[in-house]
Design a protein around this motif. Structure first.
Motif: not given
Length: 100
Positions: A36-53
């Protein structure tokens, strides 16, 4: 006389979860395991530029996968800080960011 294994509630196929995992990993070290983590990360990588957490047990796998997907990850010390940083990032760059 061979009796089939009882049906496993997790798979419903008579195969245990361990057997399913063994089959998935038997493909070799080059086969990527989709989580799930890798699938979510791949989708977000296509639409976002940065992660803060916040780095923690609940986020560790996702943040590792986000970095592997090419997203820069900036650690924060509080959830509100992550949201504020993502909001400021968007306002300054007009590019979407993730707060987690």
């Amino acid at each position: 006389m061979d009796t089939p294994p009882p049906s496993s509630p997790a798979t419903g196929t008579g195969r245990s979860v361990a057997a399913s995992t063994e089959t998935a990993t038997a493909a070799g070290p080059d086969a990527a395991e989709t989580t799930v983590s890798s699938a979510v990360a791949e989708v977000l990588a296509a639409h976002t530029a940065h992660v803060f957490g916040i780095m923690g047990e609940g986020n560790a796998h996702f943040l590792d996968r986000a970095e592997a997907a090419g997203l820069p990850v900036t650690p924060t010390r509080h959830e509100a800080g992550a949201v504020s940083a993502a909001d400021a990032y968007y306002r300054a760059s007009s590019r979407l960011a993730v707060a987690t």
